[in-house]
Every structure is written in C-alpha cells, then in structure tokens.
Design a protein around this motif. Structure first.
Motif, mmCIF file in Angstrom:
data_model
loop_
_atom_site.group_PDB
_atom_site.id
_atom_site.type_symbol
_atom_site.label_atom_id
_atom_site.label_comp_id
_atom_site.label_asym_id
_atom_site.label_seq_id
_atom_site.Cartn_x
_atom_site.Cartn_y
_atom_site.Cartn_z
ATOM 1 N N GLU A 140 0.737 -1.235 -0.013
ATOM 2 C CA GLU A 140 -0.007 -0.190 -0.202
ATOM 3 C C GLU A 140 0.697 1.212 -0.010
ATOM 4 O O GLU A 140 0.363 2.525 0.027
ATOM 5 N N ASN A 141 2.179 1.072 -0.165
ATOM 6 C CA ASN A 141 3.048 2.380 -0.099
ATOM 7 C C ASN A 141 2.846 3.251 1.080
ATOM 8 O O ASN A 141 2.806 4.394 1.028
ATOM 9 N N ARG A 142 2.785 2.513 2.295
ATOM 10 C CA ARG A 142 2.741 3.281 3.387
ATOM 11 C C ARG A 142 3.963 2.917 4.444
ATOM 12 O O ARG A 142 4.749 2.142 4.144
ATOM 13 N N LEU A 143 4.138 3.759 5.603
ATOM 14 C CA LEU A 143 5.056 3.404 6.593
ATOM 15 C C LEU A 143 4.539 2.554 7.642
ATOM 16 O O LEU A 143 3.100 2.677 7.682
ATOM 17 N N LEU A 144 5.473 1.865 8.289
ATOM 18 C CA LEU A 144 5.152 1.362 9.573
ATOM 19 C C LEU A 144 5.105 2.161 10.807
ATOM 20 O O LEU A 144 6.414 2.626 10.832
ATOM 21 N N LEU A 145 4.280 2.276 11.628
ATOM 22 C CA LEU A 145 4.008 2.853 12.861
ATOM 23 C C LEU A 145 4.159 1.851 14.040
ATOM 24 O O LEU A 145 3.171 1.170 14.074
ATOM 25 N N LEU A 146 5.173 1.576 14.945
ATOM 26 C CA LEU A 146 5.430 0.444 15.707
ATOM 27 C C LEU A 146 5.187 1.175 17.022
ATOM 28 O O LEU A 146 5.910 2.311 17.369
ATOM 29 N N TRP A 147 4.215 0.496 17.878
ATOM 30 C CA TRP A 147 4.064 1.300 19.370
ATOM 31 C C TRP A 147 4.468 -0.130 20.155
ATOM 32 O O TRP A 147 4.017 -1.295 20.128
ATOM 33 N N PHE A 148 5.476 0.141 20.961
ATOM 34 C CA PHE A 148 6.132 -0.928 21.479
ATOM 35 C C PHE A 148 5.778 -0.330 23.293
ATOM 36 O O PHE A 148 5.938 0.426 23.741
ATOM 37 N N HIS A 149 4.671 -1.441 23.822
ATOM 38 C CA HIS A 149 3.879 -1.139 25.178
ATOM 39 C C HIS A 149 4.670 -2.117 25.977
ATOM 40 O O HIS A 149 4.913 -3.239 25.659
ATOM 41 N N GLN A 150 4.959 -1.565 27.370
ATOM 42 C CA GLN A 150 5.286 -2.540 28.166
ATOM 43 C C GLN A 150 4.625 -2.364 29.410
ATOM 44 O O GLN A 150 4.408 -4.028 29.793
ATOM 45 N N GLU A 151 3.824 -1.681 29.979
ATOM 46 C CA GLU A 151 2.917 -1.702 31.226
ATOM 47 C C GLU A 151 2.045 -0.558 31.398
ATOM 48 O O GLU A 151 2.118 0.625 30.530
ATOM 49 N N GLU A 152 1.084 -0.525 31.991
ATOM 50 C CA GLU A 152 0.129 0.565 32.251
ATOM 51 C C GLU A 152 0.832 1.441 33.352
ATOM 52 O O GLU A 152 0.945 1.061 34.167
ATOM 53 N N SER A 153 0.778 2.660 32.738
ATOM 54 C CA SER A 153 1.423 3.573 33.710
ATOM 55 C C SER A 153 0.935 5.044 33.285
ATOM 56 O O SER A 153 0.228 5.173 32.184
ATOM 57 N N ILE A 154 1.071 5.865 33.944
ATOM 58 C CA ILE A 154 0.890 7.453 33.692
ATOM 59 C C ILE A 154 1.502 7.669 32.225
ATOM 60 O O ILE A 154 0.884 8.636 31.664
ATOM 61 N N VAL A 155 2.974 7.350 32.049
ATOM 62 C CA VAL A 155 3.428 7.370 30.859
ATOM 63 C C VAL A 155 2.488 6.718 29.723
ATOM 64 O O VAL A 155 2.345 7.540 28.548
ATOM 65 N N THR A 156 2.179 5.693 29.793
ATOM 66 C CA THR A 156 1.353 5.231 28.723
ATOM 67 C C THR A 156 -0.028 5.671 28.571
ATOM 68 O O THR A 156 -0.461 6.016 27.216
ATOM 69 N N GLU A 157 -0.501 6.245 29.759
ATOM 70 C CA GLU A 157 -1.801 7.030 29.530
ATOM 71 C C GLU A 157 -1.477 8.476 28.641
ATOM 72 O O GLU A 157 -2.361 8.752 27.730
ATOM 73 N N ARG A 158 -0.467 9.011 29.024
ATOM 74 C CA ARG A 158 -0.111 10.105 28.335
ATOM 75 C C ARG A 158 0.027 10.065 26.686
ATOM 76 O O ARG A 158 -0.360 10.891 26.116
#
Length: 309
Positions: free
Chosen positions: A95-113
């Motif tokens: 589709e001629n797109r880029l990959l946006l990867l989100w590496f998640h580790q744990e639920e925290s205030i940083v993840t929520e932000r």
C-alpha cells in the motif's frame, strides 16, 4: 349514575394496568435475580478478570490492542493492525505506507499520556489513516520483545517509524540498520521516539512534529518515485517508437534495393538480344544461310559418251 359508572370503570382499568405492570416488573426482577442470570454475569466477570490477568502477566496480543485501548481510554481509537509483524510489513509495502510501531510495556501514567495526548489526537489519527500502518506490540511477548531488541529500544513506551523494503539490498548505501523479521521480510527504521528518561512521558508536540515530518518526507519521496517511474515509462515509449520507425525505414530501404536489383536483372536479360540485332542492321550484311548443293561442272557419263562419239 352514568358518571359514577364511568369513573368506576376507569379506576378499574387503571388498577388492572398497574397490576399488570407490577406483575411484569416482578417477572423481570425475578428473571434478573434468577440463578441462570446470576451465573452468566458471574462467569462473564470472571472471564474478563482472567483475560486482564493474562494480559498483565503474558502481555497484550497485537490483535487485541484495539479492544484493550478502547476499554482503557475510550474513543476515538486508532486503527490497529491485527496481523503479525511480517504480514503488517508486507501490507505496508503493497500500500506504499510506512510502519508505525508502538512498543508497550506496562500500564502507567506515561502510557496514558501517550495514548491520550498522541494516539487520540485528531491530527495524528488522520495522519495514521493516510500514511501509516499502526502495529502495536507488548514487549512482554516474544515477537514484540525480539523486534524491540533488534531495534535497540530500551525505554518504553516507544514509537518507531519504519520503511518497508522489498529486499535487503534496498538498504545499502545508508547508515541505518536493516531489520529482517521474519526471514525474508525487511524494514528500515527511520525514526525512533523514546522517553528522554525512564518514567518520563513523550512530548506530544515533538512526537506530532516528528511524525508529520517523516510522513511529509515519505510523501515527497513517493511522489518523486512516481515521477521518475512516469519519466522512465515515457522514455521507454519514445525509444520503442524510435526503434519501430527505424525498423520500418530499414525494411522500406531493403524492399527498394530488392526492386532495383530485380529491374536491373530484367533489363539485362531483355536488352542483350536487342543490341545484337541493332549491330547486324548497322553492318548491312544479309544474315548467313545454310549452303546448297551445286551441279557439277562436267556432264554425266551418258552425256560424255555421246559427245565422244
């Protein structure tokens, strides 16, 4: 008496409806409090708790991120790829797109932000829909953990933008690494956004500006490739037309040479007898004829004998 009778009828109807409503309500209450309903709700709650416990221990599967995200942060929700990393990379390439990867580790205030300030931002959502395939992975699971290690991501949550490649040779001539996962599937990281310090949140402004910039660069590169491809096709068409014209001219010249050779041969065959006849006519001599037998100059024997006598 008529009015008293009518009012008595109306009050009787109202009391009948009220009794029916109370009966229906009692039926619903009884149904809601039935053992089957109670067991169903209990098993549903138990299943959700077990699912949450499994996700907290084993990590969130990539195909479950959309439900997990909406359950935690509500809508709007970005469009997550439900495929494995290799299939997501192949689809981005097609589709001629880029990959946006989100590496998640744990639920925290940083993840929520990250989720509320970046992934739920209306501009970022539109940007993802136009330019990216969003793939999320929990690093507690095997595949996302291995990919994050190969990309040297150590602080989470992290966002990584990758360019899918057809083969590893497309990455030559650049200083960036080339990710091969799984075997035969290639991607080249273009941008990596990690917390500046462990426990600190990503800056929304910086993240949005970086994603906008890499998307614009990808669009410009894609437009340049399309223009280059169009120019190559036009040049190929011109070269093909030129070759066809040269072939036609060559065939026409060859045919003309063959016709001239045939005319010369015919002229040589028909012109030889005519020149000989002209030479004979110019000399004035009669054409030679075959010799005839002449009478001998002496008489025959009988005539000679008579003459001697």
């Amino acid at each position: 008496s008529a009015s008293a009778s009518a009012s008595a009828s109306a009050s009787a109807s109202a009391s009948a409806r009220a009794s029916a409503g109370e009966g229906a309500g009692d039926g619903r209450d009884a149904e809601a409090g039935s053992p089957v309903s109670t067991l169903t709700g209990w098993f549903g709650s138990l299943g959700k708790r077990l699912s949450d416990l499994g996700q907290s221990v084993l990590g969130i599967a990539s195909e479950d991120f959309d439900g997990w995200f909406e359950g935690r942060y509500g809508r709007p929700t970005p469009t997550f790829s439900k495929e494995c990393f290799g299939d997501a990379t192949k689809r981005a390439l097609e589709e001629n797109r880029l990959l946006l990867l989100w590496f998640h580790q744990e639920e925290s205030i940083v993840t929520e932000r990250l989720c509320r300030d970046i992934l739920q931002n209306s501009f970022v959502l539109e940007l993802i829909d136009r330019n990216f395939i969003l793939w999320a992975g929990d690093v507690c699971r095997f595949e996302p953990g291995q990919i994050s290690r190969l990309l040297t991501c150590t602080d989470f949550p992290a966002l990584v933008v990758c360019q899918p490649l057809r083969n590893g040779f497309d990455a030559f001539g650049t200083e960036r690494i080339c990710l091969e996962w799984p075997l035969g599937t290639y991607a080249q990281p273009l941008l990596q956004l990690c917390p500046p310090q462990p426990g600190e949140a990503l800056s929304p402004d910086e993240a949005i500006a970086a994603l906008t910039s890499v998307a614009a660069d990808h669009h410009d590169a894609q437009s340049a490739r399309q223009a280059e491809g169009t120019a190559r096709r036009m040049q190929a068409d011109e070269d093909r037309s030129l070759r066809e014209e040269q072939d036609r001219e060559y065939e026409q010249g060859l045919l003309a040479d063959q016709l001239r050779a045939i005319q010369r041969a015919e002229a040589a065959e028909g012109g030889g007898g005519g020149r000989a006849a002209d030479q004979v006519a110019a000399s004035g001599a009669a054409p030679a004829t075959a010799p005839t037998s002449a009478a001998p100059p002496w008489p025959d024997d009988a005539s000679g004998a008579a003459a001697a006598a």
